[in-house]
Motif scaffolding. Structure first.
Motif, PDB file in Angstrom:
ATOM      1  N   GLY A   1      32.167  52.671  24.698  1.00  0.00           N
ATOM      2  CA  GLY A   1      31.443  52.039  25.812  1.00  0.00           C
ATOM      3  C   GLY A   1      32.261  51.824  27.372  1.00  0.00           C
ATOM      4  N   ALA A   2      31.785  52.385  28.107  1.00  0.00           N
ATOM      5  CA  ALA A   2      32.567  51.936  29.602  1.00  0.00           C
ATOM      6  C   ALA A   2      32.738  50.281  29.685  1.00  0.00           C
ATOM      7  CB  ALA A   2      31.703  52.326  30.722  1.00  0.00           C
ATOM      8  N   ARG A   3      31.802  49.548  29.099  1.00  0.00           N
ATOM      9  CA  ARG A   3      31.976  48.230  29.148  1.00  0.00           C
ATOM     10  C   ARG A   3      33.238  47.613  28.652  1.00  0.00           C
ATOM     11  NH1 ARG A   3      27.019  44.296  28.097  1.00  0.00           N
ATOM     12  NH2 ARG A   3      26.165  45.349  30.073  1.00  0.00           N
ATOM     13  N   ARG A   4      33.398  48.282  27.546  1.00  0.00           N
ATOM     14  CA  ARG A   4      34.744  47.714  26.671  1.00  0.00           C
ATOM     15  C   ARG A   4      35.988  48.342  27.369  1.00  0.00           C
ATOM     16  NH1 ARG A   4      36.283  49.080  20.287  1.00  0.00           N
ATOM     17  NH2 ARG A   4      37.873  47.813  20.193  1.00  0.00           N
ATOM     18  N   VAL A   5      35.891  49.451  28.059  1.00  0.00           N
ATOM     19  CA  VAL A   5      36.972  49.940  28.795  1.00  0.00           C
ATOM     20  C   VAL A   5      37.283  49.071  30.107  1.00  0.00           C
ATOM     21  CG1 VAL A   5      38.101  51.763  29.958  1.00  0.00           C
ATOM     22  CG2 VAL A   5      37.056  52.322  27.886  1.00  0.00           C
ATOM     23  N   LEU A   6      36.226  48.965  30.731  1.00  0.00           N
ATOM     24  CA  LEU A   6      36.319  47.929  32.089  1.00  0.00           C
ATOM     25  C   LEU A   6      36.857  46.660  31.587  1.00  0.00           C
ATOM     26  CD1 LEU A   6      33.135  49.296  33.885  1.00  0.00           C
ATOM     27  CD2 LEU A   6      35.530  49.758  34.342  1.00  0.00           C
ATOM     28  N   GLY A   7      36.654  46.144  30.358  1.00  0.00           N
ATOM     29  CA  GLY A   7      36.911  44.810  29.991  1.00  0.00           C
ATOM     30  C   GLY A   7      38.435  44.505  29.789  1.00  0.00           C
ATOM     31  N   LEU A   8      39.175  45.707  29.645  1.00  0.00           N
ATOM     32  CA  LEU A   8      40.623  45.677  29.781  1.00  0.00           C
ATOM     33  C   LEU A   8      41.257  45.374  30.926  1.00  0.00           C
ATOM     34  CD1 LEU A   8      41.455  48.730  27.579  1.00  0.00           C
ATOM     35  CD2 LEU A   8      41.633  46.534  26.872  1.00  0.00           C
ATOM     36  N   PHE A   9      40.500  45.570  31.893  1.00  0.00           N
ATOM     37  CA  PHE A   9      40.819  45.579  33.524  1.00  0.00           C
ATOM     38  C   PHE A   9      40.099  44.319  34.350  1.00  0.00           C
ATOM     39  CE2 PHE A   9      40.841  50.086  32.489  1.00  0.00           C
ATOM     40  CZ  PHE A   9      42.196  50.303  33.008  1.00  0.00           C
ATOM     41  N   ALA A  10      39.537  43.484  33.242  1.00  0.00           N
ATOM     42  CA  ALA A  10      38.749  42.403  33.927  1.00  0.00           C
ATOM     43  C   ALA A  10      39.981  41.241  34.352  1.00  0.00           C
ATOM     44  CB  ALA A  10      37.885  41.560  32.907  1.00  0.00           C
ATOM     45  N   PRO A  11      41.115  41.042  33.864  1.00  0.00           N
ATOM     46  CA  PRO A  11      41.992  40.086  34.286  1.00  0.00           C
ATOM     47  C   PRO A  11      42.772  40.575  35.733  1.00  0.00           C
ATOM     48  CG  PRO A  11      42.286  40.621  31.788  1.00  0.00           C
ATOM     49  CD  PRO A  11      41.403  41.356  32.578  1.00  0.00           C
ATOM     50  N   TYR A  12      42.407  41.789  35.979  1.00  0.00           N
ATOM     51  CA  TYR A  12      42.964  42.218  37.203  1.00  0.00           C
ATOM     52  C   TYR A  12      41.873  42.775  38.243  1.00  0.00           C
ATOM     53  CZ  TYR A  12      46.352  42.845  33.545  1.00  0.00           C
ATOM     54  OH  TYR A  12      47.285  42.676  32.428  1.00  0.00           O
ATOM     55  N   ARG A  13      40.913  41.742  38.327  1.00  0.00           N
ATOM     56  CA  ARG A  13      39.839  42.135  39.412  1.00  0.00           C
ATOM     57  C   ARG A  13      40.212  42.089  40.812  1.00  0.00           C
ATOM     58  NH1 ARG A  13      37.082  38.589  35.884  1.00  0.00           N
ATOM     59  NH2 ARG A  13      35.358  39.505  34.717  1.00  0.00           N
ATOM     60  N   ARG A  14      41.044  41.210  41.272  1.00  0.00           N
ATOM     61  CA  ARG A  14      41.560  41.178  42.481  1.00  0.00           C
ATOM     62  C   ARG A  14      42.491  41.891  42.873  1.00  0.00           C
ATOM     63  NH1 ARG A  14      42.340  34.296  43.919  1.00  0.00           N
ATOM     64  NH2 ARG A  14      39.864  33.992  43.502  1.00  0.00           N
TER      65      ARG A  14
END
Length: 628
Positions: free
Chosen positions: A41-54
């Motif tokens: 799922g795309a949500r799981r992949v995007l979750g890897l980048f969550a700490p680097y939103r800024r």
């Protein structure tokens, strides 16, 4: 979930395009199959980048700003040609030239910042995934590794995880850049001349179609070339290894291998030629396209119907924009392919990350310390069946090993001896029943505590590619040099090590100093002695050794067993005659138990094993005498 066995039938280390070859104009069959079997799922992949939103927001902003600054170039060029140069307006000329240089400098500076931030994010995500995957693999059951090829594990930890960096530094930024540039260029072209923009829309589709068709052809050729190259690498690895060369010489298969290699090499030569020619046709097609588009624009600009009121500056600026539109449009068309390729990488890694941990630390572990153990081991109603098997490997095992006792387990191949030993060290958990150490169920103990309490010496001795000292300290990292010497002396291997030019600093392993089987076995014993476990499991530790070496190793084993609870899995019955108790397994059940003399007098399965062993030894002696 797709099993690792299934996964390796479709994806291996060889024959799979590398990261640099994946960004083609066609999704590989392996990527499609991977996502079908193990969707992500795309949500799981995007979750890897969550700490680097800024930082990601910053990278996106830089991409947009850079694209907008790049669009200013053609408008500055139009002002130079139509106004500043014809009017000899020096002040405007200097401002416009300065703006061109400034935009270039700012764009390059933003590019440096973008590369640094995106690469750092990619490396951090890669580091997180790599360490998570390695740590998770350490916790998986032994059966996982028997089903999964070692090269597949290495490929996913290194190749696939490393390729993920391109998802951030290449794929993600490429998608953002191409989309932004395409939209911006299209708007700028309409602003310059809507008539020429309509002409470009007519010319662009056939140009894109031709380029994609040539690219598909080259991709097909490259795929076949990759397969041939993989076959060649496999043959080189198999045929030129020590074992492969020895096998070829003993079977006389060298000429056949040479013919096969020649055929593969010839196929690779033809495919490389086709690939280069397809590439040449592609370059020729691209050159024709890039020449045709400006030509049609100049033609349209010269016609009264389409070129009314158009200045030279507008024409030059529009041509520059038109030239820069083709590449980002191709990139936008390939977004789906890039996403599929990237998601397949995540799927391969997540597939292993999601493999179930069957043997883990208990939620509330029992408080046990190896230093206080007496070493008693009990099997209570133990049964075990391997996953996927239809038969039990062990059934109704009730067995007690008193503290300090020497218990031997014998039986024919497949009787369940090694399985029984593996349950003590908790390489597997019983399907039914309990295995207890000093009254503690091993499943209630931390894995580290079980490892400290149970030392295992098997016939398959493994030495790391490191110094002898490092190999010994693998069991006890804080061991002193004096500790190493004491352990080596107890294993009767110190004199051998001391005689080496570099002593304990001698590098061993696959590419280091080569010890004989008995010498490696004694180093492994020293490693176990260094840990000083109260329980010792000897899983056919001398079965692969000759008689002379076996006696030397057996002496070391006897010394090591003193004061420890010892479970010996024996193939050679001569090594267990003096055991406190001999347990006979047959088809996973205990059929006899007792001392050597008692079992011989009783007859039954043990007496049969002894007779078979003596007959085998006599046949071997007769063969040696005949050869002499």
């Amino acid at each position: 979930m797709t099993t690792p066995t299934t996964a390796r039938t479709r994806t291996g280390m060889t024959g799979r395009p590398g990261p640099g070859q994946r960004a083609s104009l066609q999704v590989s069959a392996a990527d499609t199959a991977q996502l079908q079997d193990y969707p992500v799922g795309a949500r799981r992949v995007l979750g890897l980048f969550a700490p680097y939103r800024r930082p990601l927001l910053g990278v996106t902003s830089i991409i947009v700003i850079s694209a907008l600054l790049g669009l200013a170039g053609p408008f500055i060029l139009r002002a130079l040609i139509d106004t500043a140069i014809p009017q000899q307006n020096v002040r405007l000329l200097v401002l416009l030239v300065g703006a061109m240089l400034g935009i270039t400098a700012v764009t390059q500076l933003l590019g440096v910042v973008q590369t640094y931030v995106s690469t750092r994010i990619g490396q951090q995500v890669m580091h997180t995934l790599r360490t998570r995957l390695f740590t998770h693999l350490q916790r998986l059951p032994l059966g996982f590794f028997t089903r999964t090829r070692g090269g597949e594990l290495q490929s996913r930890i290194t190749n696939d995880v490393n390729a993920m960096q391109s998802v951030v530094t290449d794929t993600a930024t490429s998608i953002a850049t191409n989309v932004t540039t395409t939209v911006g260029v299209a708007v700028a072209m309409v602003a310059l001349s809507w008539r020429l923009s309509l002409i470009s829309l007519v010319i662009l589709p056939p140009a894109i179609y031709l380029t994609r068709r040539v690219a598909r052809l080259r991709r097909s050729i490259q795929t076949r070339a990759q397969r041939s190259l993989a076959d060649m690498q496999t043959q080189i690895e198999e045929s030129l290894s020590i074992s492969g060369v020895q096998l070829a010489k003993t079977l006389g298969s060298g000429p056949m291998l040479s013919r096969r290699f020649t055929q593969i090499s010839q196929e690779l030569t033809e495919q490389e030629l086709q690939s280069q020619m397809a590439g040449r046709w592609r370059m020729g097609s691209m050159a024709l396209i890039f020449s045709a588009i400006p030509a049609f624009i100049y033609l349209a600009a010269g016609l009264p119907a389409t070129g009314r009121g158009m200045t030279i500056g507008t024409l030059v600026a529009f041509t520059a924009l038109q030239t820069s539109l083709f590449r980002p449009v191709m990139g936008v068309l390939n977004v789906g392919i890039q996403v599929t390729t990237s998601m397949a990488l995540f799927s391969r890694v997540f597939e292993f990350l999601d493999a179930p941990v069957e043997i883990d630390d208990p939620v509330v572990p029992a408080a046990m310390h190896a230093s206080t153990l007496s070493g008693e081991v009990r099997f209570e109603g133990v049964g075990f069946r391997y996953p996927g098997s239809s038969e039990d490997a062990l059934q109704e095992i009730d067995l007690q090993l008193p503290a300090g006792a020497r218990v031997a387990v014998v039986g024919s191949t497949g009787s369940g001896k090694s399985t029984l030993a593996a349950l003590v060290s908790r390489l597997y958990d019983p399907s039914v029943g309990r295995v207890l150490i000093d009254g503690y169920d091993v499943r209630d103990l931390p894995l580290a505590a079980v490892a400290s309490a149970v030392g295992v010496v098997s016939q398959d001795t493994y030495l790391l590619h490191a110094s002898i000292a490092d190999n010994l300290r693998y069991a006890k990292p804080d061991a002193t040099d004096a500790d190493l010497v004491r352990a080596a002396r107890a294993a009767q291997v110190h004199e051998l090590i001391a005689a080496l030019p570099d002593g304990y600093d001698t590098v061993v392993g696959a590419r280091g100093y080569r010890f004989s089987g008995g010498e490696k076995q004694r180093i492994a014993l020293a490693r176990t002695i260094l840990r000083n476990p109260p329980i010792l499991v000897l899983d056919e530790a001398t079965s692969a050794l000759d008689n002379t070496t076996e006696r030397a190793v057996q002496e070391a084993l006897d010394e090591l067993s003193v004061g420890r609870t010892t479970l010996t899995i024996a193939h050679r019955l001569s090594t267990v005659r003096h055991a406190d108790q001999i347990v006979v397994l047959d088809h996973g059940r205990i059929v006899q138990r007792g001392r050597h003399e008692e079992l011989l007098a009783e007859g039954g399965r043990y007496a049969e094993l002894v007779r078979d062993a003596e007959a085998g030894e006599q046949a071997r002696d007769d063969l040696i005498d005949a050869a002499g």
